[in-house]
Design a protein around this motif. Structure first.
Motif, PDB file in Angstrom:
ATOM      1  N   TYR A  39       0.850  -1.186   0.000  1.00 29.13           N
ATOM      2  CA  TYR A  39       0.000   0.000   0.000  1.00 29.13           C
ATOM      3  C   TYR A  39       0.884   1.233   0.000  1.00 29.13           C
ATOM      4  CZ  TYR A  39      -3.650  -3.279   1.217  1.00 29.13           C
ATOM      5  OH  TYR A  39      -4.526  -4.325   1.189  1.00 29.13           O
ATOM      6  N   VAL A  40       0.326   2.337  -0.466  1.00 28.57           N
ATOM      7  CA  VAL A  40       1.029   3.612  -0.438  1.00 28.57           C
ATOM      8  C   VAL A  40       0.114   4.645   0.226  1.00 28.57           C
ATOM      9  CG1 VAL A  40       0.272   4.276  -2.775  1.00 28.57           C
ATOM     10  CG2 VAL A  40       2.334   5.308  -1.804  1.00 28.57           C
ATOM     11  N   ALA A  41       0.711   5.455   1.096  1.00 29.68           N
ATOM     12  CA  ALA A  41       0.000   6.565   1.733  1.00 29.68           C
ATOM     13  C   ALA A  41       0.498   7.848   1.091  1.00 29.68           C
ATOM     14  CB  ALA A  41       0.265   6.580   3.238  1.00 29.68           C
ATOM     15  N   LEU A  42      -0.441   8.673   0.623  1.00 32.26           N
ATOM     16  CA  LEU A  42      -0.112   9.898  -0.104  1.00 32.26           C
ATOM     17  C   LEU A  42      -0.771  11.092   0.573  1.00 32.26           C
ATOM     18  CD1 LEU A  42      -0.908   8.592  -3.694  1.00 32.26           C
ATOM     19  CD2 LEU A  42       1.324   8.642  -2.571  1.00 32.26           C
ATOM     20  N   LYS A  43      -0.075  12.225   0.543  1.00 32.27           N
ATOM     21  CA  LYS A  43      -0.631  13.469   1.073  1.00 32.27           C
ATOM     22  C   LYS A  43      -0.529  14.534  -0.018  1.00 32.27           C
ATOM     23  CE  LYS A  43      -0.439  16.567   5.038  1.00 32.27           C
ATOM     24  NZ  LYS A  43      -0.714  17.790   4.442  1.00 32.27           N
ATOM     25  N   PRO A  44      -1.649  15.119  -0.422  1.00 35.97           N
ATOM     26  CA  PRO A  44      -1.606  16.173  -1.446  1.00 35.97           C
ATOM     27  C   PRO A  44      -0.712  17.332  -1.008  1.00 35.97           C
ATOM     28  CG  PRO A  44      -3.855  15.468  -1.052  1.00 35.97           C
ATOM     29  CD  PRO A  44      -3.016  14.840   0.023  1.00 35.97           C
ATOM     30  N   GLN A  45       0.052  17.866  -1.959  1.00 31.59           N
ATOM     31  CA  GLN A  45       0.942  18.989  -1.651  1.00 31.59           C
ATOM     32  C   GLN A  45       0.179  20.299  -1.500  1.00 31.59           C
ATOM     33  OE1 GLN A  45       3.979  18.975  -4.692  1.00 31.59           O
ATOM     34  NE2 GLN A  45       5.164  17.403  -3.626  1.00 31.59           N
ATOM     35  N   ILE A  48      -7.083  20.314  -1.362  1.00 31.53           N
ATOM     36  CA  ILE A  48      -8.076  19.908  -2.349  1.00 31.53           C
ATOM     37  C   ILE A  48      -9.440  20.213  -1.764  1.00 31.53           C
ATOM     38  CG2 ILE A  48      -9.050  17.976  -3.642  1.00 31.53           C
ATOM     39  CD1 ILE A  48      -6.353  16.586  -3.386  1.00 31.53           C
ATOM     40  N   GLU A  49     -10.253  20.897  -2.551  1.00 31.97           N
ATOM     41  CA  GLU A  49     -11.588  21.250  -2.086  1.00 31.97           C
ATOM     42  C   GLU A  49     -12.356  19.991  -1.687  1.00 31.97           C
ATOM     43  OE1 GLU A  49     -15.586  23.384  -3.794  1.00 31.97           O
ATOM     44  OE2 GLU A  49     -13.655  24.033  -4.587  1.00 31.97           O
ATOM     45  N   GLY A  50     -12.958  20.035  -0.504  1.00 30.48           N
ATOM     46  CA  GLY A  50     -13.732  18.912  -0.016  1.00 30.48           C
ATOM     47  C   GLY A  50     -12.948  17.950   0.865  1.00 30.48           C
ATOM     48  N   TYR A  51     -11.644  18.190   1.024  1.00 24.47           N
ATOM     49  CA  TYR A  51     -10.802  17.342   1.850  1.00 24.47           C
ATOM     50  C   TYR A  51     -10.158  18.176   2.951  1.00 24.47           C
ATOM     51  CZ  TYR A  51     -11.079  13.800  -1.804  1.00 24.47           C
ATOM     52  OH  TYR A  51     -11.528  12.880  -2.712  1.00 24.47           O
ATOM     53  N   GLU A  52      -9.960  17.548   4.099  1.00 24.36           N
ATOM     54  CA  GLU A  52      -9.249  18.202   5.200  1.00 24.36           C
ATOM     55  C   GLU A  52      -7.778  18.342   4.811  1.00 24.36           C
ATOM     56  OE1 GLU A  52     -10.304  18.263   8.851  1.00 24.36           O
ATOM     57  OE2 GLU A  52     -12.389  17.849   8.365  1.00 24.36           O
ATOM     58  N   GLU A  53      -7.116  19.370   5.323  1.00 26.34           N
ATOM     59  CA  GLU A  53      -5.716  19.602   4.977  1.00 26.34           C
ATOM     60  C   GLU A  53      -4.808  18.468   5.465  1.00 26.34           C
ATOM     61  OE1 GLU A  53      -2.576  23.188   5.491  1.00 26.34           O
ATOM     62  OE2 GLU A  53      -4.668  23.746   5.189  1.00 26.34           O
ATOM     63  N   SER A  54      -5.157  17.847   6.589  1.00 29.02           N
ATOM     64  CA  SER A  54      -4.330  16.775   7.150  1.00 29.02           C
ATOM     65  C   SER A  54      -4.694  15.392   6.584  1.00 29.02           C
ATOM     66  CB  SER A  54      -4.474  16.755   8.669  1.00 29.02           C
ATOM     67  OG  SER A  54      -5.817  16.478   9.023  1.00 29.02           O
TER      68      SER A  54
END
Length: 100
Positions: A39-45, A48-54
């Motif tokens: 599995y891979v865990a990714l965090k947007p740089q 993204i609208e509709g998602y929490e920053e964390s």
């Protein structure tokens, strides 16, 4: 997210194309195995609208050394197993950072 994203893998990032055709550059937080599956865990740089920053994303991960594939986790049970393992890794990392 689409069933299978064709990511662009650099040293520490993956670019994903979301269902609405928005490209998102994500930091790779961890690639880890659970039983026979990686599995891979990714965090947007960027937010993204509709998602929490964390918030982070979890995907199934496959690589043959040259080609990388990430696919959605289909079941809630599999998601929980992957999420539990990732959170365990985070707890271990935080503990290790506290050691003198």
């Amino acid at each position: 997210m689409s069933k299978e994203n064709k990511p662009i893998l650099t040293e520490d990032t993956i670019s994903l194309i979301l269902d609405d055709n928005v490209e998102v550059e994500c930091d790779i937080l961890a690639i880890f195995p659970v039983k026979q599956q990686f599995y891979v865990a990714l965090k947007p740089q960027t937010p993204i609208e509709g998602y929490e920053e964390s918030e982070y994303f979890l995907y199934r991960y496959e690589s043959d050394g040259e080609n990388v594939s990430v696919t959605d986790i289909e079941s809630d049970e599999e998601w929980e197993i992957a999420e539990d393992k990732f959170e365990e890794l985070l707890d271990e990392e935080q503990f290790n950072e506290m050691e003198p």
